[in-house]
Design a protein around this motif. Structure first.
Motif, PDB file in Angstrom:
ATOM      1  N   ASN A 129      15.648 -18.709   6.496  1.00  0.00           N
ATOM      2  CA  ASN A 129      16.347 -19.918   6.972  1.00  0.00           C
ATOM      3  C   ASN A 129      17.828 -19.624   7.184  1.00  0.00           C
ATOM      4  O   ASN A 129      18.425 -20.066   8.177  1.00  0.00           O
ATOM      5  N   TRP A 130      18.420 -18.878   6.238  1.00  0.00           N
ATOM      6  CA  TRP A 130      19.839 -18.517   6.373  1.00  0.00           C
ATOM      7  C   TRP A 130      20.049 -17.714   7.654  1.00  0.00           C
ATOM      8  O   TRP A 130      21.014 -17.947   8.394  1.00  0.00           O
ATOM      9  N   LYS A 131      19.167 -16.757   7.931  1.00  0.00           N
ATOM     10  CA  LYS A 131      19.275 -15.938   9.139  1.00  0.00           C
ATOM     11  C   LYS A 131      19.214 -16.803  10.401  1.00  0.00           C
ATOM     12  O   LYS A 131      19.976 -16.592  11.358  1.00  0.00           O
ATOM     13  N   ASN A 132      18.299 -17.772  10.395  1.00  0.00           N
ATOM     14  CA  ASN A 132      18.163 -18.659  11.558  1.00  0.00           C
ATOM     15  C   ASN A 132      19.432 -19.478  11.770  1.00  0.00           C
ATOM     16  O   ASN A 132      19.906 -19.633  12.908  1.00  0.00           O
ATOM     17  N   TYR A 133      19.985 -19.991  10.692  1.00  0.00           N
ATOM     18  CA  TYR A 133      21.232 -20.758  10.807  1.00  0.00           C
ATOM     19  C   TYR A 133      22.380 -19.851  11.244  1.00  0.00           C
ATOM     20  O   TYR A 133      23.269 -20.270  12.002  1.00  0.00           O
ATOM     21  N   PHE A 134      22.371 -18.609  10.772  1.00  0.00           N
ATOM     22  CA  PHE A 134      23.398 -17.641  11.170  1.00  0.00           C
ATOM     23  C   PHE A 134      23.343 -17.405  12.675  1.00  0.00           C
ATOM     24  O   PHE A 134      24.384 -17.370  13.350  1.00  0.00           O
ATOM     25  N   GLU A 135      22.151 -17.240  13.222  1.00  0.00           N
ATOM     26  CA  GLU A 135      21.980 -17.034  14.662  1.00  0.00           C
ATOM     27  C   GLU A 135      22.493 -18.239  15.453  1.00  0.00           C
ATOM     28  O   GLU A 135      23.037 -18.092  16.542  1.00  0.00           O
ATOM     29  N   LYS A 136      22.326 -19.416  14.874  1.00  0.00           N
ATOM     30  CA  LYS A 136      22.764 -20.647  15.545  1.00  0.00           C
ATOM     31  C   LYS A 136      24.233 -20.955  15.269  1.00  0.00           C
ATOM     32  O   LYS A 136      24.769 -21.939  15.772  1.00  0.00           O
ATOM     33  N   LYS A 137      24.862 -20.124  14.416  1.00  0.00           N
ATOM     34  CA  LYS A 137      26.254 -20.335  13.990  1.00  0.00           C
ATOM     35  C   LYS A 137      26.424 -21.710  13.345  1.00  0.00           C
ATOM     36  O   LYS A 137      27.409 -22.420  13.581  1.00  0.00           O
ATOM     37  N   ASP A 138      25.441 -22.062  12.540  1.00  0.00           N
ATOM     38  CA  ASP A 138      25.427 -23.339  11.820  1.00  0.00           C
ATOM     39  C   ASP A 138      25.801 -23.064  10.366  1.00  0.00           C
ATOM     40  O   ASP A 138      24.939 -22.792   9.523  1.00  0.00           O
ATOM     41  N   PHE A 139      27.098 -23.145  10.058  1.00  0.00           N
ATOM     42  CA  PHE A 139      27.535 -22.779   8.715  1.00  0.00           C
ATOM     43  C   PHE A 139      27.064 -23.770   7.665  1.00  0.00           C
ATOM     44  O   PHE A 139      26.772 -23.388   6.525  1.00  0.00           O
ATOM     45  N   LYS A 140      26.979 -25.031   8.020  1.00  0.00           N
ATOM     46  CA  LYS A 140      26.507 -26.033   7.063  1.00  0.00           C
ATOM     47  C   LYS A 140      25.086 -25.710   6.593  1.00  0.00           C
ATOM     48  O   LYS A 140      24.776 -25.782   5.402  1.00  0.00           O
ATOM     49  N   GLY A 141      24.242 -25.344   7.542  1.00  0.00           N
ATOM     50  CA  GLY A 141      22.880 -24.956   7.191  1.00  0.00           C
ATOM     51  C   GLY A 141      22.858 -23.678   6.373  1.00  0.00           C
ATOM     52  O   GLY A 141      22.093 -23.536   5.413  1.00  0.00           O
ATOM     53  N   MET A 142      23.714 -22.713   6.742  1.00  0.00           N
ATOM     54  CA  MET A 142      23.817 -21.465   5.990  1.00  0.00           C
ATOM     55  C   MET A 142      24.224 -21.725   4.547  1.00  0.00           C
ATOM     56  O   MET A 142      23.670 -21.134   3.620  1.00  0.00           O
ATOM     57  N   GLU A 143      25.187 -22.625   4.382  1.00  0.00           N
ATOM     58  CA  GLU A 143      25.693 -22.941   3.038  1.00  0.00           C
ATOM     59  C   GLU A 143      24.587 -23.532   2.164  1.00  0.00           C
ATOM     60  O   GLU A 143      24.454 -23.182   0.984  1.00  0.00           O
ATOM     61  N   LYS A 144      23.786 -24.392   2.730  1.00  0.00           N
ATOM     62  CA  LYS A 144      22.681 -25.014   1.990  1.00  0.00           C
ATOM     63  C   LYS A 144      21.696 -23.950   1.502  1.00  0.00           C
ATOM     64  O   LYS A 144      21.298 -23.950   0.329  1.00  0.00           O
TER      65      LYS A 144
END
Length: 241
Positions: A173-188
């Motif tokens: 999930n973190w990798k997917n958020y990283f690809e989308k440049k979604d830091f909020k999702g990465m943080e979660k």
């Protein structure tokens, strides 16, 4: 900035062998040691129901004083070494929880605990700390203790399967958020990974992915959540693919 400096600044060295035979053995000895100790407690109370709680605790303490604690550690160590050899892991690390479980089972851990109990009970009886009837009761009820040990070990490994699966899901999930440049999702997802890290078995692939994520996550966080990564940082991100 070179990758080695990135790692240094984040107090992590990805070139270091983070997971090795020693760390895995320590994890198993510590985790299984607690598991077996708890199982023996439960089993002792089950086979000595007519004794008051304090006396049962004293019996267990005497068993510990006469070699049970050290014996459990040695029995686990021997089972791991024998099991690794039996399943073909002569050198190197375990690659999965299933390999760990298979080695422990194949290495004869339950039989080792059985022999250890006989030896320690005899020592405590000979020292005059328990009488022959109590010693006989413990030996006759030994299967109750061993069944608890086996059940608790299975539960421990089941929890490890769940913990690794949960962590790997958070990593993806973190990798997917990283690809989308979604830091909020990465943080979660990062917080989920961080909370679970202390409880999972040190499996090299998972641990190395986590360490790489820690570096990248903190780089982006300290950069004001900006994703304009340098060439070296992008090379680091490639390790996650």
């Amino acid at each position: 900035m070179e990758i080695n400096n990135l790692e240094k600044n984040n107090n992590i060295d990805l070139n270091q062998n983070i997971v090795n035979e020693k760390t895995q053995k320590h994890f198993l000895e510590t985790t299984l040691g607690k598991t077996i100790n708890t199982a023996i407690d439960i089993g002792m109370r089950a086979i000595l129901p007519d004794f008051i709680e304090e006396y049962t605790i004293n019996i267990k303490d005497n068993l510990l004083d006469y070699g049970l604690k050290e014996g459990i550690n040695k029995t686990i160590e021997d089972a791991i070494d024998l099991g690794k050899s039996a399943i073909g892991i002569v050198t190197g690390n375990f690659d999965s929880i299933s390999q760990m479980q298979s080695a422990v089972k194949t290495g004869g851990l339950i039989d080792g605990v059985s022999s250890l109990l006989d030896t320690v009970v005899d020592k405590v009886r000979q020292a005059g700390l328990i009488n022959s009837n109590v010693a006989k009761t413990i030996k006759q009820g030994k299967n109750v203790i061993l069944n608890n040990v086996e059940s608790n070990i299975q539960t421990t490994f089941n929890k490890q399967y769940e913990a690794i699966e949960y962590t790997n899901r958070s990593i993806n999930n973190w990798k997917n958020y990283f690809e989308k440049k979604d830091f909020k999702g990465m943080e979660k997802e990062y917080h989920k990974i961080d909370r679970n890290l202390k409880d999972i078995a040190p499996i090299e692939k998972t641990i190395n992915e986590v360490k790489t994520i820690q570096i990248l996550h903190n780089l982006i966080k300290n950069n004001g959540q900006e994703f304009n990564l340098s060439k070296e940082q992008l090379e680091l991100a490639e390790r996650l693919k």
